[in-house]
Design a protein around this motif. Structure first.
Motif, PDB file in Angstrom:
ATOM      1  N   GLY A 136      -4.360  -0.577  25.113  1.00  0.00           N
ATOM      2  CA  GLY A 136      -5.545  -1.695  24.891  1.00  0.00           C
ATOM      3  C   GLY A 136      -4.937  -2.802  24.354  1.00  0.00           C
ATOM      4  N   ARG A 137      -5.624  -3.676  23.599  1.00  0.00           N
ATOM      5  CA  ARG A 137      -5.210  -5.096  23.574  1.00  0.00           C
ATOM      6  C   ARG A 137      -4.244  -5.310  22.440  1.00  0.00           C
ATOM      7  NH1 ARG A 137      -7.843  -8.063  19.342  1.00  0.00           N
ATOM      8  NH2 ARG A 137      -9.340  -6.986  18.257  1.00  0.00           N
ATOM      9  N   GLY A 138      -3.936  -4.182  21.376  1.00  0.00           N
ATOM     10  CA  GLY A 138      -2.996  -4.612  20.660  1.00  0.00           C
ATOM     11  C   GLY A 138      -1.578  -3.606  20.651  1.00  0.00           C
TER      12      GLY A 138
ATOM     13  N   GLY B  46      -0.312  -1.644  12.004  1.00  0.00           N
ATOM     14  CA  GLY B  46       0.425  -0.908  10.728  1.00  0.00           C
ATOM     15  C   GLY B  46      -0.541   0.225  10.194  1.00  0.00           C
ATOM     16  N   GLN B  47      -0.177   0.246   9.033  1.00  0.00           N
ATOM     17  CA  GLN B  47      -1.017   1.238   8.611  1.00  0.00           C
ATOM     18  C   GLN B  47      -2.424   1.027   8.690  1.00  0.00           C
ATOM     19  OE1 GLN B  47      -0.235   4.051   6.853  1.00  0.00           O
ATOM     20  NE2 GLN B  47      -2.301   4.784   6.109  1.00  0.00           N
ATOM     21  N   ASP B  48      -3.164   2.251   9.021  1.00  0.00           N
ATOM     22  CA  ASP B  48      -4.682   2.276   8.958  1.00  0.00           C
ATOM     23  C   ASP B  48      -5.049   2.214   7.600  1.00  0.00           C
ATOM     24  OD1 ASP B  48      -7.337   3.024   9.116  1.00  0.00           O
ATOM     25  OD2 ASP B  48      -7.166   3.709  10.927  1.00  0.00           O
ATOM     26  N   LEU B  49      -5.960   1.050   7.298  1.00  0.00           N
ATOM     27  CA  LEU B  49      -6.289   1.022   5.957  1.00  0.00           C
ATOM     28  C   LEU B  49      -7.261   1.858   5.473  1.00  0.00           C
ATOM     29  CD1 LEU B  49      -5.483  -2.804   5.588  1.00  0.00           C
ATOM     30  CD2 LEU B  49      -4.204  -0.943   4.824  1.00  0.00           C
ATOM     31  N   SER B  50      -7.864   2.798   6.309  1.00  0.00           N
ATOM     32  CA  SER B  50      -8.939   3.621   6.272  1.00  0.00           C
ATOM     33  C   SER B  50      -8.711   5.138   6.314  1.00  0.00           C
ATOM     34  CB  SER B  50     -10.173   3.396   6.980  1.00  0.00           C
ATOM     35  OG  SER B  50      -9.832   3.514   8.193  1.00  0.00           O
TER      36      SER B  50
ATOM     37  N   ASP C  97      -4.648   9.268   4.376  1.00  0.00           N
ATOM     38  CA  ASP C  97      -3.322   9.194   3.770  1.00  0.00           C
ATOM     39  C   ASP C  97      -3.119   8.284   2.625  1.00  0.00           C
ATOM     40  OD1 ASP C  97      -1.456  10.570   5.138  1.00  0.00           O
ATOM     41  OD2 ASP C  97      -0.273   9.156   6.040  1.00  0.00           O
ATOM     42  N   MET C  98      -3.993   7.102   2.839  1.00  0.00           N
ATOM     43  CA  MET C  98      -4.147   6.042   1.720  1.00  0.00           C
ATOM     44  C   MET C  98      -5.007   6.471   0.375  1.00  0.00           C
ATOM     45  SD  MET C  98      -2.805   3.535   2.581  1.00  0.00           S
ATOM     46  CE  MET C  98      -3.748   2.189   1.790  1.00  0.00           C
ATOM     47  N   ALA C  99      -5.593   7.492   0.534  1.00  0.00           N
ATOM     48  CA  ALA C  99      -6.794   7.994  -0.416  1.00  0.00           C
ATOM     49  C   ALA C  99      -6.020   8.390  -1.769  1.00  0.00           C
ATOM     50  CB  ALA C  99      -7.751   8.801   0.090  1.00  0.00           C
TER      51      ALA C  99
ATOM     52  N   GLY D  99       1.958  -5.822  10.066  1.00  0.00           N
ATOM     53  CA  GLY D  99       2.332  -5.119   8.955  1.00  0.00           C
ATOM     54  C   GLY D  99       3.504  -4.044   9.597  1.00  0.00           C
ATOM     55  N   ALA D 100       3.517  -2.829   8.929  1.00  0.00           N
ATOM     56  CA  ALA D 100       4.635  -1.949   9.651  1.00  0.00           C
ATOM     57  C   ALA D 100       4.488  -1.907  11.121  1.00  0.00           C
ATOM     58  CB  ALA D 100       4.432  -0.496   8.734  1.00  0.00           C
ATOM     59  N   GLY D 101       3.543  -2.254  11.858  1.00  0.00           N
ATOM     60  CA  GLY D 101       3.435  -2.336  13.295  1.00  0.00           C
ATOM     61  C   GLY D 101       4.531  -3.404  13.947  1.00  0.00           C
TER      62      GLY D 101
HETATM   63  O1  T3D Z   1      -0.190   3.212   2.279  1.00  0.00           O
HETATM   64  C1  T3D Z   1       0.267   2.086   2.927  1.00  0.00           C
HETATM   65  O2  T3D Z   1      -0.431   1.172   3.000  1.00  0.00           O
HETATM   66  C2  T3D Z   1       1.463   2.175   3.700  1.00  0.00           C
HETATM   67  C3  T3D Z   1       1.964   0.800   4.129  1.00  0.00           C
HETATM   68  C4  T3D Z   1       1.580   0.659   5.266  1.00  0.00           C
HETATM   69  C5  T3D Z   1       2.252  -0.764   5.476  1.00  0.00           C
HETATM   70  C6  T3D Z   1       1.491  -1.718   6.319  1.00  0.00           C
HETATM   71  O3  T3D Z   1       1.299  -1.446   7.670  1.00  0.00           O
HETATM   72  S1  T3D Z   1       0.582  -2.688   5.433  1.00  0.00           S
HETATM   73  C7  T3D Z   1      -0.329  -3.395   6.746  1.00  0.00           C
HETATM   74  C8  T3D Z   1      -1.752  -3.112   7.232  1.00  0.00           C
HETATM   75  N1  T3D Z   1      -1.982  -3.836   8.231  1.00  0.00           N
HETATM   76  C9  T3D Z   1      -2.930  -4.664   8.103  1.00  0.00           C
HETATM   77  O4  T3D Z   1      -2.925  -5.419   6.983  1.00  0.00           O
HETATM   78  C10 T3D Z   1      -3.187  -5.495   9.208  1.00  0.00           C
HETATM   79  C11 T3D Z   1      -5.007  -5.370   9.126  1.00  0.00           C
HETATM   80  N2  T3D Z   1      -5.520  -6.060  10.564  1.00  0.00           N
HETATM   81  C12 T3D Z   1      -5.605  -7.375  10.765  1.00  0.00           C
HETATM   82  O5  T3D Z   1      -5.465  -8.121   9.986  1.00  0.00           O
HETATM   83  C13 T3D Z   1      -6.060  -7.816  12.101  1.00  0.00           C
HETATM   84  O6  T3D Z   1      -6.874  -6.551  12.654  1.00  0.00           O
HETATM   85  C14 T3D Z   1      -5.327  -8.174  12.938  1.00  0.00           C
HETATM   86  C15 T3D Z   1      -4.721  -9.582  12.553  1.00  0.00           C
HETATM   87  C16 T3D Z   1      -3.964  -7.194  13.396  1.00  0.00           C
HETATM   88  C17 T3D Z   1      -6.036  -8.242  14.510  1.00  0.00           C
HETATM   89  O7  T3D Z   1      -7.202  -9.155  14.256  1.00  0.00           O
HETATM   90  P1  T3D Z   1      -8.279  -9.408  15.197  1.00  0.00           P
HETATM   91  O8  T3D Z   1      -9.236 -10.153  14.859  1.00  0.00           O
HETATM   92  O9  T3D Z   1      -7.710  -9.337  16.725  1.00  0.00           O
HETATM   93  O10 T3D Z   1      -8.806  -7.696  15.368  1.00  0.00           O
HETATM   94  P2  T3D Z   1      -9.975  -7.117  14.320  1.00  0.00           P
HETATM   95  O11 T3D Z   1     -11.137  -7.294  14.774  1.00  0.00           O
HETATM   96  O12 T3D Z   1      -9.288  -7.250  12.999  1.00  0.00           O
HETATM   97  O13 T3D Z   1      -9.386  -5.663  14.647  1.00  0.00           O
HETATM   98  C18 T3D Z   1     -10.117  -4.536  15.544  1.00  0.00           C
HETATM   99  C19 T3D Z   1     -10.504  -3.363  15.025  1.00  0.00           C
HETATM  100  O14 T3D Z   1      -9.269  -2.781  14.588  1.00  0.00           O
HETATM  101  C20 T3D Z   1     -11.251  -3.718  13.847  1.00  0.00           C
HETATM  102  O15 T3D Z   1     -12.212  -2.457  14.011  1.00  0.00           O
HETATM  103  P3  T3D Z   1     -13.901  -2.757  14.312  1.00  0.00           P
HETATM  104  O16 T3D Z   1     -14.294  -3.635  13.327  1.00  0.00           O
HETATM  105  O17 T3D Z   1     -13.737  -3.131  15.623  1.00  0.00           O
HETATM  106  O18 T3D Z   1     -14.253  -1.351  14.176  1.00  0.00           O
HETATM  107  C21 T3D Z   1     -10.430  -3.159  12.630  1.00  0.00           C
HETATM  108  O19 T3D Z   1     -11.168  -3.050  11.642  1.00  0.00           O
HETATM  109  C22 T3D Z   1      -9.389  -2.417  13.177  1.00  0.00           C
HETATM  110  N3  T3D Z   1      -8.245  -2.379  12.585  1.00  0.00           N
HETATM  111  C23 T3D Z   1      -7.101  -3.383  12.788  1.00  0.00           C
HETATM  112  N4  T3D Z   1      -6.202  -3.412  11.819  1.00  0.00           N
HETATM  113  C24 T3D Z   1      -6.526  -2.193  11.146  1.00  0.00           C
HETATM  114  C25 T3D Z   1      -7.633  -1.547  11.564  1.00  0.00           C
HETATM  115  N5  T3D Z   1      -8.352  -0.610  11.122  1.00  0.00           N
HETATM  116  C26 T3D Z   1      -7.589   0.161  10.181  1.00  0.00           C
HETATM  117  N6  T3D Z   1      -6.277  -0.263   9.506  1.00  0.00           N
HETATM  118  C27 T3D Z   1      -5.882  -1.570  10.118  1.00  0.00           C
HETATM  119  N7  T3D Z   1      -4.499  -1.847   9.714  1.00  0.00           N
END
Ligand code: T3D
Length: 264
Positions: free
Chosen positions: A58-60, A64-68, A71-73, A114-116
């Protein structure tokens, strides 16, 4: 049956792994971690594999971590033990990538956050599509860079840029990431997978054991003084010099033919 979270394919000596949760930008769930680690272990154990490519569906690339993810709970609504998630999931992943017996290429097709992002940067070579970007998203949710980010970032781009990227969490476009020295190459979107395939074929034809030892020596050298690095080089050359690939490389050069490397 549900769709695999990692798509696996092989072409010649090159194994390709595709992160396959495109609706959530391939963010990591526990299940995706398990399938990815297992696919990496399979590639490491398969002596016919000489290079691994990791990319996203896909487009990404990976958010990183799926915040929902469950594992996170935390138990009973308490705060999640993020440290435990890191220890159980990201630490084994980062170490697995860094200890692969073959080169690993990240083909960053879209946003890596993030971790990604750090998972991609921990690969040996990173080629990104021009529309891709890198985001140290951690500061925005109250965390520090993980999946090796604190170690990798200053080594790749220097402290000033590392701390700027990590503190602001700003999006770094692929072109700028190449200019910073964060990644190997930025290419036009349409050329991404062809460019990666060319590089993967090239790496697969090189002496695999020497490439894996090159990664090991470069990583180790960053923690050694000059004298210690010289000693490590001598010890690695001693071992590699006795191996098949060295004699084959020298013989092929002398006989003006293409070498056939086979050590792993
Ligand atoms: O336990 C722990 O936490 C362990 C630690 C982990 C290390 C980490 O990785 S912490 C960092 C986690 N990641 C983030 O904080 C990034 C969150 N995502 C974003 O900031 C944005 O999605 C992006 C900048 C990456 C992309 O933005 P955009 O506008 O192109 O896309 P979008 O609309 O935000 O996302 C598209 C879909 O992906 C959307 O779902 P929906 O609304 O279409 O149903 C969005 O919720 C989903 N999505 C994107 N990132 C995540 C995610 N869902 C769950 N977790 C995510 N990280």
């Amino acid at each position: 049956m549900s769709e695999p979270l990692i798509l696996v394919s092989t072409s010649g000596a090159v194994r390709t792994l595709i992160l396959n949760r495109p609706a959530a930008l391939n963010s990591f769930t526990g299940a995706m971690h398990e399938q990815l680690l297992s696919a990496l272990n399979d590639a490491a154990d398969d002596l016919a594999v000489r290079c691994v490519i990791i990319t996203g569906a896909g487009r990404g690339f990976c958010a990183g971590q799926d915040l929902s993810d469950p594992d996170m709970a935390g138990a009973d609504g308490s705060a999640p033990d993020v440290g435990a998630v890191i220890e159980r999931r990201y630490l084994p992943l980062a170490q697995r990538i860094r200890s692969m017996p073959v080169p690993v290429i990240a083909a960053v097709n879209g946003v890596a956050a993030g971790a990604g992002a750090n998972f991609a940067l921990g690969c040996d070579m990173v080629i990104a599509a021009r529309s891709a970007s890198f985001i140290q998203a951690f500061s925005k949710i109250g965390l520090v860079p993980d999946c090796g980010g604190t170690w990798l970032l200053p080594r790749l781009v220097g402290r000033a840029r590392a701390i700027g990227l990590a503190m602001t969490g700003d999006k770094l476009p692929a072109e700028e990431a190449q200019r910073f020295g964060l990644i190997w190459q930025c290419v036009d979107d349409a050329a991404l997978m062809d460019s990666v395939a060319l590089l993967a074929d090239k790496l697969a034809a090189l002496p695999t054991k020497a490439l894996a030892d090159t990664r090991l020596a470069l990583d180790a050298a960053s923690m050694l003084d000059y004298g210690q690095a010289l000693v490590l080089e001598a010890s690695m050359q001693r071992e590699l010099g006795r191996a098949h690939d060295f004699s084959e490389g020298v013989a092929a050069f002398m006989q003006k033919r293409a070498p056939a490397f086979s050590d792993r």
